[in-house]
Design a protein around this motif. Structure first.
Motif, short mmCIF file in Angstrom:
data_model
loop_
_atom_site.label_atom_id
_atom_site.label_comp_id
_atom_site.label_asym_id
_atom_site.label_seq_id
_atom_site.Cartn_x
_atom_site.Cartn_y
_atom_site.Cartn_z
N MET A 1 1.55 18.20 -3.05
CA MET A 1 2.34 17.01 -2.82
C MET A 1 1.59 15.82 -3.42
SD MET A 1 3.66 15.36 0.80
CE MET A 1 4.57 16.82 1.22
N PRO A 2 2.28 14.96 -4.16
CA PRO A 2 1.60 13.80 -4.74
C PRO A 2 1.03 12.89 -3.66
CG PRO A 2 3.78 14.08 -5.69
CD PRO A 2 3.67 15.06 -4.56
N ARG A 3 -0.01 12.21 -3.99
CA ARG A 3 -0.71 11.35 -3.04
C ARG A 3 0.18 10.22 -2.51
NH1 ARG A 3 -5.68 9.91 -1.26
NH2 ARG A 3 -6.18 7.71 -1.18
N PHE A 4 1.11 9.72 -3.30
CA PHE A 4 1.95 8.60 -2.87
C PHE A 4 3.15 9.02 -2.04
CE2 PHE A 4 5.36 9.41 -5.80
CZ PHE A 4 4.76 9.95 -6.91
N ALA A 5 3.27 10.29 -1.70
CA ALA A 5 4.44 10.77 -0.98
C ALA A 5 4.64 10.08 0.37
CB ALA A 5 4.35 12.27 -0.78
N HIS A 6 3.58 9.66 1.03
CA HIS A 6 3.69 9.03 2.34
C HIS A 6 3.65 7.51 2.27
CE1 HIS A 6 3.44 12.88 4.30
NE2 HIS A 6 2.42 13.18 3.52
N ILE A 7 3.66 6.96 1.08
CA ILE A 7 3.52 5.51 0.93
C ILE A 7 4.68 4.75 1.58
CG2 ILE A 7 4.67 5.32 -1.32
CD1 ILE A 7 2.47 3.39 -2.13
N PHE A 8 5.89 5.35 1.58
CA PHE A 8 7.05 4.64 2.10
C PHE A 8 7.07 4.56 3.62
CE2 PHE A 8 8.40 6.45 -2.02
CZ PHE A 8 8.46 5.25 -2.71
N GLU A 9 6.36 5.45 4.29
CA GLU A 9 6.29 5.40 5.75
C GLU A 9 5.70 4.07 6.21
OE1 GLU A 9 4.20 8.87 7.07
OE2 GLU A 9 5.61 10.19 6.07
N ALA A 10 4.78 3.52 5.46
CA ALA A 10 4.16 2.25 5.84
C ALA A 10 5.15 1.10 5.76
CB ALA A 10 2.94 1.97 4.96
N ALA A 11 6.19 1.21 4.93
CA ALA A 11 7.22 0.17 4.87
C ALA A 11 7.95 0.10 6.22
CB ALA A 11 8.20 0.44 3.73
N ALA A 12 8.16 1.25 6.85
CA ALA A 12 8.79 1.27 8.17
C ALA A 12 7.90 0.58 9.20
CB ALA A 12 9.08 2.70 8.59
N ASP A 13 6.59 0.71 9.05
CA ASP A 13 5.66 0.01 9.94
C ASP A 13 5.84 -1.49 9.82
OD1 ASP A 13 4.66 2.46 10.77
OD2 ASP A 13 2.94 2.38 9.40
N THR A 14 6.03 -1.98 8.59
CA THR A 14 6.24 -3.41 8.38
C THR A 14 7.55 -3.85 9.04
OG1 THR A 14 4.98 -3.40 6.33
CG2 THR A 14 6.52 -5.22 6.62
N LEU A 15 8.60 -3.05 8.91
CA LEU A 15 9.88 -3.38 9.54
C LEU A 15 9.74 -3.41 11.06
CD1 LEU A 15 12.90 -3.97 9.21
CD2 LEU A 15 13.28 -1.50 9.26
N SER A 81 11.93 3.35 -4.10
CA SER A 81 11.38 3.72 -5.40
C SER A 81 9.92 3.29 -5.35
CB SER A 81 12.12 3.02 -6.54
OG SER A 81 11.93 1.63 -6.47
N LEU A 82 9.17 3.69 -6.31
CA LEU A 82 7.76 3.35 -6.30
C LEU A 82 7.61 1.83 -6.33
CD1 LEU A 82 5.04 4.65 -6.17
CD2 LEU A 82 4.94 4.60 -8.65
N GLY A 83 7.07 1.26 -5.29
CA GLY A 83 6.80 -0.16 -5.24
C GLY A 83 7.86 -1.00 -4.56
N VAL A 112 8.33 -5.04 -0.88
CA VAL A 112 7.57 -4.67 -2.08
C VAL A 112 6.16 -4.29 -1.67
CG1 VAL A 112 8.95 -6.06 -3.66
CG2 VAL A 112 6.97 -7.07 -2.57
N HIS A 113 5.59 -3.38 -2.44
CA HIS A 113 4.23 -2.94 -2.19
C HIS A 113 3.29 -3.87 -2.95
CE1 HIS A 113 0.95 0.19 -2.02
NE2 HIS A 113 1.38 0.11 -0.78
N GLU A 114 2.47 -4.60 -2.19
CA GLU A 114 1.59 -5.61 -2.79
C GLU A 114 0.18 -5.44 -2.22
OE1 GLU A 114 2.21 -10.22 -3.38
OE2 GLU A 114 1.64 -9.79 -1.32
N ARG A 115 -0.77 -5.23 -3.11
CA ARG A 115 -2.18 -5.11 -2.72
C ARG A 115 -2.38 -4.13 -1.56
NH1 ARG A 115 -1.52 -10.65 -2.32
NH2 ARG A 115 -1.60 -11.64 -4.35
N GLY A 116 -1.72 -2.98 -1.65
CA GLY A 116 -1.90 -1.93 -0.66
C GLY A 116 -1.10 -2.10 0.61
N GLU A 117 -0.23 -3.12 0.70
CA GLU A 117 0.57 -3.36 1.90
C GLU A 117 2.02 -3.55 1.53
OE1 GLU A 117 -1.96 -5.73 5.10
OE2 GLU A 117 -1.61 -6.91 3.27
N TRP A 118 2.89 -3.22 2.46
CA TRP A 118 4.31 -3.49 2.29
C TRP A 118 4.60 -4.87 2.84
CZ3 TRP A 118 7.42 -0.96 -0.79
CH2 TRP A 118 7.07 0.33 -1.15
N LYS A 119 5.22 -5.70 2.02
CA LYS A 119 5.55 -7.08 2.40
C LYS A 119 7.04 -7.32 2.21
CE LYS A 119 1.35 -8.65 3.20
NZ LYS A 119 0.97 -9.42 4.37
#
Length: 148
Positions: A1-15, A81-83, A112-119
């Motif tokens: 599995m690619p390393r970025f596969a879980h990146i979108f879960e953090a967007a839900a944390d921001t929400l 999508s990515l970012g 948007v993904h900015e400097r390692g965080e979802w904003k």
């Protein structure tokens, strides 16, 4: 599995952090979730167009002081999508007074993904038409999920 596969879960944390900050009327926490750019924008359910972080801060402070709410997502659609992640959500905005019925709102969040965080870059909220609001309210009263 690619390393970025879980990146979108953090967007839900921001929400979720956004919902928590709104419920607590914590403007500092709320504004810490926004992208640090002046192109940030917020269109509230009452039709106000707020552009730029200072204007968004002032508008949210007035809005939440006048009508504190907690937000309950009723139906969530996610486009990613990515970012970038876009949430299209039907929400119940519940006033602090439990005797007052919630306001039903359609809200779109662009993150948007900015400097390692979802904003948050943009929020567009619209009051739900009465017919749609009544359908969601009936589902909520009967304990049905939004997809039933």
């Amino acid at each position: 599995m690619p390393r970025f596969a879980h990146i979108f879960e953090a967007a839900a944390d921001t929400l979720n952090a956004y919902y928590q900050a709104v419920a607590e009327v914590n403007i500092d926490s709320l504004m810490g979730l926004w992208i640090d750019e002046e192109f940030a924008s917020y269109i509230s359910a009452d039709g106000a167009h707020l552009h730029g972080l200072d204007t968004i801060r002032a508008g949210l402070a007035v809005q939440l002081a006048a009508t504190p709410v907690s937000i309950e997502p009723v139906d969530i659609r996610v486009y990613d999508s990515l970012g970038t992640v876009v949430y299209a959500i039907a929400e119940a905005h519940r006033p602090a007074d439990p005797k007052v019925a919630p306001t039903m709102v359609f809200t779109t969040y662009v993150m948007v993904h900015e400097r390692g965080e979802w904003k948050i870059a943009h929020i567009h909220a619209s009051a739900m038409p009465n017919e749609a609001a009544n359908q969601f309210a009936a589902k909520m009263r009967h304990g049905q999920g939004s997809l039933h």
